[in-house]
Scaffold this motif. Structure first.
Motif, mmCIF file in Angstrom:
data_model
loop_
_atom_site.group_PDB
_atom_site.id
_atom_site.type_symbol
_atom_site.label_atom_id
_atom_site.label_comp_id
_atom_site.label_asym_id
_atom_site.label_seq_id
_atom_site.Cartn_x
_atom_site.Cartn_y
_atom_site.Cartn_z
ATOM 1 N N GLU A 19 0.775 -1.110 -0.049
ATOM 2 C CA GLU A 19 -0.066 0.215 -0.076
ATOM 3 C C GLU A 19 0.833 1.231 -0.074
ATOM 4 O OE1 GLU A 19 -3.129 2.002 3.193
ATOM 5 O OE2 GLU A 19 -3.375 -0.218 2.622
ATOM 6 N N HIS A 79 1.647 3.829 -3.276
ATOM 7 C CA HIS A 79 1.291 5.418 -2.790
ATOM 8 C C HIS A 79 2.041 6.183 -3.425
ATOM 9 C CE1 HIS A 79 -0.062 9.211 -0.881
ATOM 10 N NE2 HIS A 79 1.029 9.166 -0.213
ATOM 11 N N GLU A 83 -3.921 5.902 -11.569
ATOM 12 C CA GLU A 83 -4.144 4.628 -10.567
ATOM 13 C C GLU A 83 -3.072 3.500 -10.854
ATOM 14 O OE1 GLU A 83 -6.025 5.246 -8.529
ATOM 15 O OE2 GLU A 83 -7.274 6.771 -9.124
ATOM 16 N N SER A 133 -4.252 1.082 -6.228
ATOM 17 C CA SER A 133 -4.336 2.395 -5.483
ATOM 18 C C SER A 133 -6.109 2.403 -5.457
ATOM 19 C CB SER A 133 -4.211 3.586 -6.326
ATOM 20 O OG SER A 133 -4.601 3.288 -7.689
ATOM 21 N N GLU A 134 -6.670 3.417 -4.792
ATOM 22 C CA GLU A 134 -7.884 3.752 -4.260
ATOM 23 C C GLU A 134 -8.880 3.776 -5.313
ATOM 24 O OE1 GLU A 134 -10.694 6.274 -1.364
ATOM 25 O OE2 GLU A 134 -8.498 6.778 -1.511
#
Length: 397
Positions: free
Chosen positions: A341, A345, A361, A375-376
């Protein structure tokens, strides 16, 4: 020890121009030639042997064998043919498939078209109009000027029709990017200097730039970038997306994002194996190993950002041979997910900077563990790509 100098060769355009000049001279004079000289736009003289010479009453043809030097060009050793014939057809009709060159000193026009193995342009954005042969501007001028010179030397002022062909072209084109660029049926006749330099970084980045430009011209606002074959397979097999939406950027990550931003793409999906993408998490602009290999150091920095009490892992991670091995170690420690994660980022931050603030992304994976981090907004963007593909299948657009 003396360093070996890579040998340059001649472009397809130079070969076509030499063959066309020779065919013109033989048609107008009736004499068989064994070789033809011309000067390339770079000022280098080419003296090229001729093959398959045929002289008829209304047409002459011959071939020049492509010599790409030490460049790994798929067209190396292929035969480039030119056929030149007296033209007495309808000019307006000819212009549907031919380029025109107005002769010098009152001479009639010359017409240039493509025969077997030369591609035809089907999409806008290239340097050749849609519906015309993929004979680029510099080779076109070279061919026309070479034929004009031979015509002038023979004292002939009438119109001529030139056709360039490469019998192996259609098969060889399968090894190129032509179909992705909208060139169907064969190869392009290329060249800007007339000389083939052994493959350079400039040539590779130019290919990436052209692919992105073609997509932008077609109206695309989003694009997939991936470093190479692993990423392409992952995109197709795991994300179920088509590489028609994608561009392979090799190690030129930073350059590719800069180009994508400049072309106006506002949504970019970046997908690749963690072995390559972890370098991007450290801000590495070009990921080729010749610029250094800091994969494990960058990964360890991501580990320490997540957990400060993992110093005992440091040597284990830094001594790992591959990112696959390192990912396995992190998985055993139960910290693979948060570390990935953090890496994603960082990748997202750097690539957004390089693209000029575009939405990027990120999806990264490993062979053993599949998707390692996303990514989110990656899932949403993947759905948009999938929806776009479905729409094209339905509408044919």
């Amino acid at each position: 020890m003396e360093k070996y100098q890579l040998r340059s060769g001649f472009t397809t355009g130079t070969c076509a121009a030499a063959a066309a000049k020779a065919a013109t001279a033989m048609l107008l004079a009736g004499n068989h030639l064994k070789h033809m000289k011309l000067v390339t736009p770079k000022g280098t003289e080419a003296d090229l042997p001729l093959f398959h010479v045929v002289i008829k009453k209304q047409e002459a043809s011959c071939a020049v064998q492509k010599d790409a030097g030490d460049d790994p060009d798929v067209t190396d050793k292929a035969l480039v043919f030119a056929a030149v014939q007296y033209f007495d057809g309808d000019e307006a009709e000819a212009l549907k498939t031919c380029y025109r060159y107005d002769g010098e000193g009152g001479s009639s026009p010359l017409f240039l078209t493509a025969g077997e193995g030369i591609g035809w342009v089907t999409r806008p954005g290239l340097s050749c109009p849609v519906g015309m042969p993929a004979i680029n501007p510099v080779p076109r001028i070279m061919i026309f000027q070479s034929v004009e010179e031979a015509r002038r030397e023979a004292g002939y002022e009438g119109p001529l029709r030139i056709s360039i062909s490469m019998p192996e072209g259609k098969k060889l084109a399968e090894k190129t990017f032509n179909s992705k660029l909208g060139i169907e049926g064969g190869l392009s006749v290329l060249g800007t200097t007339g000389i083939v330099k052994p493959m350079s970084e400039e040539a590779l980045t130019a290919t990436i730039r052209l692919e992105l430009h073609m997509k932008a011209v077609a109206g695309d606002k989003r694009v997939i970038l991936t470093p190479g074959n692993y990423g392409e397979a992952f995109i197709k097999e795991t994300l179920s997306l088509s590489m028609k939406e994608g561009v392979t950027c090799s190690n030129f990550i930073g350059d590719a994002f800069g180009m994508a931003g400049a072309e106006g793409f506002d949504k970019i999906l970046f997908a690749g194996h963690i072995g390559k993408l972890i370098k991007v998490a450290g801000g590495v602009y070009n990921t080729h190993s010749k610029y250094g290999d800091r994969r494990m150091e960058i990964l360890w920095d991501c580990v320490t950002a997540v957990r400060k009490d993992r110093e005992e892992l440091k040597l284990t991670i830094l001594n790992a041979n591959t990112m696959e091995e390192a990912a396995g170690i992190l998985k055993e420690q139960g910290i693979l997910e948060p570390v990935m994660e953090e890496a994603v980022h960082r990748i997202q931050n750097y690539t957004a900077q390089w693209s000029g603030g575009k939405r990027v992304e990120v999806v990264t994976f490993s062979t053993a563990n599949g998707i390692l981090g996303m990514s989110e907004g990656a899932e949403e963007l993947i759905r948009l790509f999938a929806k776009g593909a479905t729409h094209r299948e339905i509408t044919g657009g």
